[in-house]
Design a protein around this motif. Structure first.
Motif, PDB file in Angstrom:
ATOM      1  N   ASN A 281       0.804  -1.231   0.000  1.00 28.29           N
ATOM      2  CA  ASN A 281       0.000   0.000   0.000  1.00 28.29           C
ATOM      3  C   ASN A 281       0.834   1.276   0.000  1.00 28.29           C
ATOM      4  OD1 ASN A 281      -2.507  -1.300  -0.094  1.00 28.29           O
ATOM      5  ND2 ASN A 281      -2.520  -1.577   2.125  1.00 28.29           N
ATOM      6  N   ARG A 331      -1.716   0.253 -10.123  1.00 29.37           N
ATOM      7  CA  ARG A 331      -2.263   1.588  -9.814  1.00 29.37           C
ATOM      8  C   ARG A 331      -1.233   2.409  -9.039  1.00 29.37           C
ATOM      9  NH1 ARG A 331      -8.393   1.368  -7.634  1.00 29.37           N
ATOM     10  NH2 ARG A 331      -7.525  -0.200  -6.265  1.00 29.37           N
ATOM     11  N   TYR A 682      -9.996   0.410 -14.156  1.00 27.95           N
ATOM     12  CA  TYR A 682      -9.232  -0.623 -13.459  1.00 27.95           C
ATOM     13  C   TYR A 682      -9.781  -1.984 -13.818  1.00 27.95           C
ATOM     14  CZ  TYR A 682      -6.576  -2.814  -9.713  1.00 27.95           C
ATOM     15  OH  TYR A 682      -5.694  -3.584  -9.000  1.00 27.95           O
ATOM     16  N   ASP A 689     -14.037   8.040  -8.352  1.00 27.95           N
ATOM     17  CA  ASP A 689     -13.855   8.208  -6.916  1.00 27.95           C
ATOM     18  C   ASP A 689     -13.957   9.683  -6.574  1.00 27.95           C
ATOM     19  OD1 ASP A 689     -11.459   9.399  -7.646  1.00 27.95           O
ATOM     20  OD2 ASP A 689     -10.175   7.973  -6.618  1.00 27.95           O
ATOM     21  N   TYR A 713     -17.467  -2.540  -6.102  1.00 27.69           N
ATOM     22  CA  TYR A 713     -16.180  -2.079  -5.584  1.00 27.69           C
ATOM     23  C   TYR A 713     -15.109  -3.113  -5.893  1.00 27.69           C
ATOM     24  CZ  TYR A 713     -19.477   0.614  -2.691  1.00 27.69           C
ATOM     25  OH  TYR A 713     -20.498   1.408  -2.266  1.00 27.69           O
ATOM     26  N   TRP A 714     -13.863  -2.665  -5.804  1.00 26.34           N
ATOM     27  CA  TRP A 714     -12.734  -3.582  -5.925  1.00 26.34           C
ATOM     28  C   TRP A 714     -12.367  -4.079  -4.536  1.00 26.34           C
ATOM     29  CZ3 TRP A 714     -10.282  -7.018  -8.338  1.00 26.34           C
ATOM     30  CH2 TRP A 714      -8.947  -7.331  -8.075  1.00 26.34           C
ATOM     31  N   GLU A 717      -9.038  -2.726  -1.848  1.00 26.06           N
ATOM     32  CA  GLU A 717      -8.789  -1.308  -1.651  1.00 26.06           C
ATOM     33  C   GLU A 717      -8.059  -1.046  -0.333  1.00 26.06           C
ATOM     34  OE1 GLU A 717      -9.052   0.851  -3.780  1.00 26.06           O
ATOM     35  OE2 GLU A 717     -10.565   0.176  -5.215  1.00 26.06           O
ATOM     36  N   ARG A 718      -7.333   0.073  -0.312  1.00 23.62           N
ATOM     37  CA  ARG A 718      -6.802   0.567   0.948  1.00 23.62           C
ATOM     38  C   ARG A 718      -7.958   1.137   1.765  1.00 23.62           C
ATOM     39  NH1 ARG A 718      -3.513   1.282  -3.089  1.00 23.62           N
ATOM     40  NH2 ARG A 718      -4.504   3.199  -3.789  1.00 23.62           N
ATOM     41  N   ARG A 720     -10.792   2.985   3.572  1.00 23.23           N
ATOM     42  CA  ARG A 720     -11.490   4.240   3.298  1.00 23.23           C
ATOM     43  C   ARG A 720     -12.941   4.123   3.763  1.00 23.23           C
ATOM     44  NH1 ARG A 720      -9.933   4.365  -2.737  1.00 23.23           N
ATOM     45  NH2 ARG A 720      -8.076   3.644  -1.682  1.00 23.23           N
ATOM     46  N   LEU A 736     -14.353   0.315   3.178  1.00 26.08           N
ATOM     47  CA  LEU A 736     -13.591  -0.592   2.316  1.00 26.08           C
ATOM     48  C   LEU A 736     -12.222  -0.821   2.922  1.00 26.08           C
ATOM     49  CD1 LEU A 736     -14.366   0.828  -1.272  1.00 26.08           C
ATOM     50  CD2 LEU A 736     -15.547  -1.010  -0.054  1.00 26.08           C
TER      51      LEU A 736
END
Length: 789
Positions: A281, A331, A682, A689, A713-714, A717-718, A720, A736
């Motif tokens: 991350n 990403r 993606y 976003d 959603y993916w 994710e980090r 959030r 997420l």
């Protein structure tokens, strides 16, 4: 630690099925090789015809089409001088303005060194004169093109952030510092360019400008205590520590050394010193230059921590965080170690990362020559760097996508872009001869098999490297002239994937191969006219990704092969190709092996493919990674796919409205409004976003009865948090945080009928919490609830 050469076949490059990806392991064995090495000067090397030589010439043409006065626009404007050219657009019109000029200076200096082009230095010298004038006009030592966005939204000279910082007014984020985009990163690029011009064009005024600029930032940092310094360094600062270390190396003035060592991001670098992989991350390219700076400091101070962290970082990234082409990050961010198979997307392999990883590799090799380092270097240089320039247009990629069917996107040199990877691209393709030959006393290393001529001053030698590698297996090194004949060593790299299959001959006569840290070392009395040839096997092999033996790629020697999926002009809507069978390589037939071309039969689903060198797929779509199945596994995979399709058809049949976020026409049709919000793409899905302080909102049709709002959603994710609002009423708070790693997933939010009663549409808003972001959301759908049984 695994010994690089003791495993011979398969271990060094993960060639055998079942090994987790490419490993570039150092050998701990005793060696006759010297413990230090340095590359031959770039000016001593001239490329002979090859794809690398073509890239240099294409890039030289591009550099000469750029207009220095346009890149100098803000430097003059903010110094109170009249600009001589209209500013470029893209990133050069944003708050990161000026970063391209630093790269451009380096690229010009490198082009002069690589080709002897005098005009390249003339341009660089002109730019230095302009910078000196702007610096003198300001009178503070500062010179720059940075912009900053003030709180009221106006754009101003970016220099005004530094007095604020000196007063302790620091607003630092990952890429924003007091309203300017990565300003110290941009400052580093200017330092690097000036230092390159001094070194390769002999321009001492460039060093004078750099020293005055260094004095300015010495005063800025002197005003900060340690905690404030760390707060500033939380914003990307490139390799600024490397610049000050180099200024110390050239001047001997220890003030620059003290400053270089103070530019140290403890949060990122301390774990690496402790040999801990905490890269997940983290923004990848923000970190690599920090390690290059530490490596340069180690060369000047000998401090152990400054050696440990760069080497551990390199080992960690190349073994656990790199794709088959040598690039890293998805990403722009590192994922968890050994999770490459979960991150094969259209956002893989930012070019800047590999540009910097190759720099770091050079430092490590200089400390301790080992063929493992150049096994990686060759992999990334051939497959990633060479693919990042379109030789027809001279454009550069930002990302090099590895998701099946994704076309590469190149900058358009006649339009505005000037991404970071345009800057690193113009440098990378100016210097393809820089790492071929290395020397250490009476040892000449040949690390890359690229056709070239070189002058080896230590022996008064004119040498030629003649090869069509990696398409043909033989490379021949010839001493055309040797003013100082006698006994010395030539070390030819034996690629790790070659195992014990390499063959060697001196003046046409076979000699035994005894690998030494990845090299065949021939120590003998040499004279003019002597030659040595190495032949490396170029058999096809399969390589699994780190952590997933079922996700594989195909290589021939160092070259990654790709399934050709057709021209980039035609969309790819088919199922990702897979490999099915127990002996996959048996399904490959050479069409033109000397060009890396193969056909397949019976092993690819849904249909046979032709395989070609990946790097050459400039304007075509590719498949690089393949899921591997047995025949029974493939039948089960087909059944699961059909079941998923049936579920999707059921939802589609009950849909009332669908919002395709990130697509222009659907967003217009649904009256989308937003602030601090951006479209994203993606893994083949478009989305949107919103960052902290922003939002995005749009209308969706409704109908009477129970409805469900579904958002996609993916799953990796980090962390959030954000709210989902319906006509101003909070429907849900979504958190997420790697909820379903490696896949997209849907979340269903039942709509209270009170929110839709009597309405034909509702307004949906995604609102991030403070210091968080909303999404990305990859589509929103409203559909009727299934009637209760």
């Amino acid at each position: 630690m695994t010994t690089r050469r003791t495993l011979l076949i398969g271990a060094a490059m993960g060639a055998l099925i079942g090994r987790g990806g490419a490993a570039f392991a150092f050998s701990p064995l005793a060696s006759r090789l010297p413990n230090r090495a340095a590359p031959l000067p770039l000016s001593a090397v001239r490329l002979l015809p090859s794809d690398f030589a073509t890239a240099v010439e294409v890039n030289r043409g591009y550099l000469m089409r750029l207009e220095p006065d346009r890149l100098l626009h803000n430097f003059r404007l903010y110094a109170g001088l009249k600009p001589k050219g209209k500013i470029y657009g893209g990133w050069e019109s944003d708050t990161i303005a000026g970063h391209t000029l630093g790269h451009y200076l380096s690229a010009l200096a490198l082009t002069h060194a690589q080709t002897g082009d005098a005009e390249a230095c003339e341009r660089a010298n002109y730019i230095v004169d302009e910078l000196a004038e702007a610096q003198e006009k300001r009178g503070t030592g500062y010179v720059g093109a940075l912009q900053r966005k003030r709180k009221d939204g106006t754009i101003a000279d970016g220099e005004e952030i530094f007095p604020e910082i000196m007063r302790g007014e620091i607003r630092s984020g990952g890429f924003d510092l007091n309203g300017s985009w990565s300003p110290l990163y941009t400052v580093h690029k200017l330092f690097a360019g000036l230092l390159d011009v001094q070194a390769m064009c002999g321009n001492d005024k460039a060093m004078a400008v750099a020293l005055a600029l260094g004095g300015y930032f010495e005063r800025v940092f002197a005003a900060l205590d340690d905690a404030q310094m760390q707060e500033v360094l939380a914003c990307e600062y490139g390799g600024l520590n490397e610049s000050f270390a180099e200024m110390y190396a050239r001047t001997g003035d220890k003030r620059w050394l003290r400053l270089a060592e103070r530019i140290y991001d403890r949060k990122v670098l301390d774990p690496l010193v402790a040999r801990q992989d905490q890269l997940s991350n983290l923004h990848a390219n923000t970190q690599v230059p920090k390690l290059i700076g530490l490596a340069r400091l180690h060369e000047l101070t000998g401090k152990e921590d400054q050696r440990v962290a760069p080497r551990f970082f390199w080992e960690t990234v190349t073994r656990h965080h790199s794709y088959v082409i040598g690039g890293n990050a998805d990403r722009e961010y590192f994922s968890a170690p050994d999770t490459i198979a979960e991150h094969i997307t259209e956002q893989t392999c930012e070019h800047c990362n590999t540009y910097n990883m190759l720099k770091l590799t050079g430092h490590l090799f200089g400390w301790n020559p080992d063929g493992a380092l150049f096994d990686y270097y060759e992999r990334a240089h051939l497959n990633h760097v060479l693919s990042a320039q379109n030789p027809r247009t001279a454009g550069f990629t930002y990302m090099t996508p590895l998701m099946s069917g994704t076309a590469r996107e190149y900058s358009k040199p006649d339009e505005d872009a000037f991404w970071c990877c345009v800057g690193s691209g113009m440098e990378s393709h100016a210097k393809h001869g820089e790492a071929i030959f290395w020397e250490s006393g009476d040892t000449l290393f040949v690390n890359l098999y690229i056709p070239a001529e070189a002058q080896w001053q230590a022996r008064g030698a004119q040498i030629t490297l003649d090869t069509n590698y990696p398409f043909e297996p033989e490379t021949r090194l010839r001493f055309d002239r040797l003013a100082k004949p006698g006994r010395f060593a030539v070390a030819l790299r034996i690629p790790g994937w070659a195992g014990d299959g390499a063959q060697l001959a001196v003046n046409g006569k076979p000699v035994p191969v005894t690998p030494d840290r990845g090299y065949a070392v021939i120590e003998r009395d040499w004279k003019a006219g002597d030659s040595v040839a190495i032949v490396t096997p170029l058999d096809l092999r399969i390589e699994a990704t780190p952590g997933d033996e079922k996700t594989i790629a195909v290589l021939r020697g160092p070259m990654v092969l790709a399934g050709d999926l057709g021209t980039a002009e035609n969309p790819f809507n088919a199922t990702d190709p897979a490999m099915v069978g127990s002996d996959l390589l048996a399904g490959f037939t050479p069409v033109a092996a000397d060009r890396g071309l193969y056909s397949t039969k019976g092993i690819i689903r849904p249909e046979n493919l032709n395989f070609v060198p990946f790097y050459s797929q400039y304007e075509r779509r590719s498949a690089v990674y393949f899921k591997r199945f047995t025949e029974p596994e493939w039948k089960a995979e087909e059944a699961a796919f059909l079941a998923a399709q049936a579920r999707a058809k059921d939802i589609a049949a009950r849909s009332v409205d669908v919002m395709h976020l990130g697509e222009m026409q659907p967003e217009r049709d649904h009256d989308l409004t937003s602030e601090i919000s951006y479209p994203v793409t993606y893994r083949g899905k478009n989305g949107r976003d919103a960052r902290s302080g922003g939002f995005f909102a749009f209308d969706m049709k409704v109908k009477p009865g129970p409805l469900i709002l579904q958002a996609t959603y993916w799953g990796s994710e980090r962390s959030r948090d954000f709210d989902i609002m319906v006509d101003g009423v909070k429907l849900a708070t979504q958190h997420l945080d790697a909820d379903k790693p490696g896949e997209f997933f849907d979340v269903e939010y039942p709509l209270p009928q009170a929110l839709t009663h009597g309405k034909q549409k509702v307004r949906i808003t995604f609102l991030p919490h403070d210091r968080s972001s909303a999404g990305p959301v990859f589509g929103v759908r409203l559909f009727t609830a299934r009637p209760a049984p």
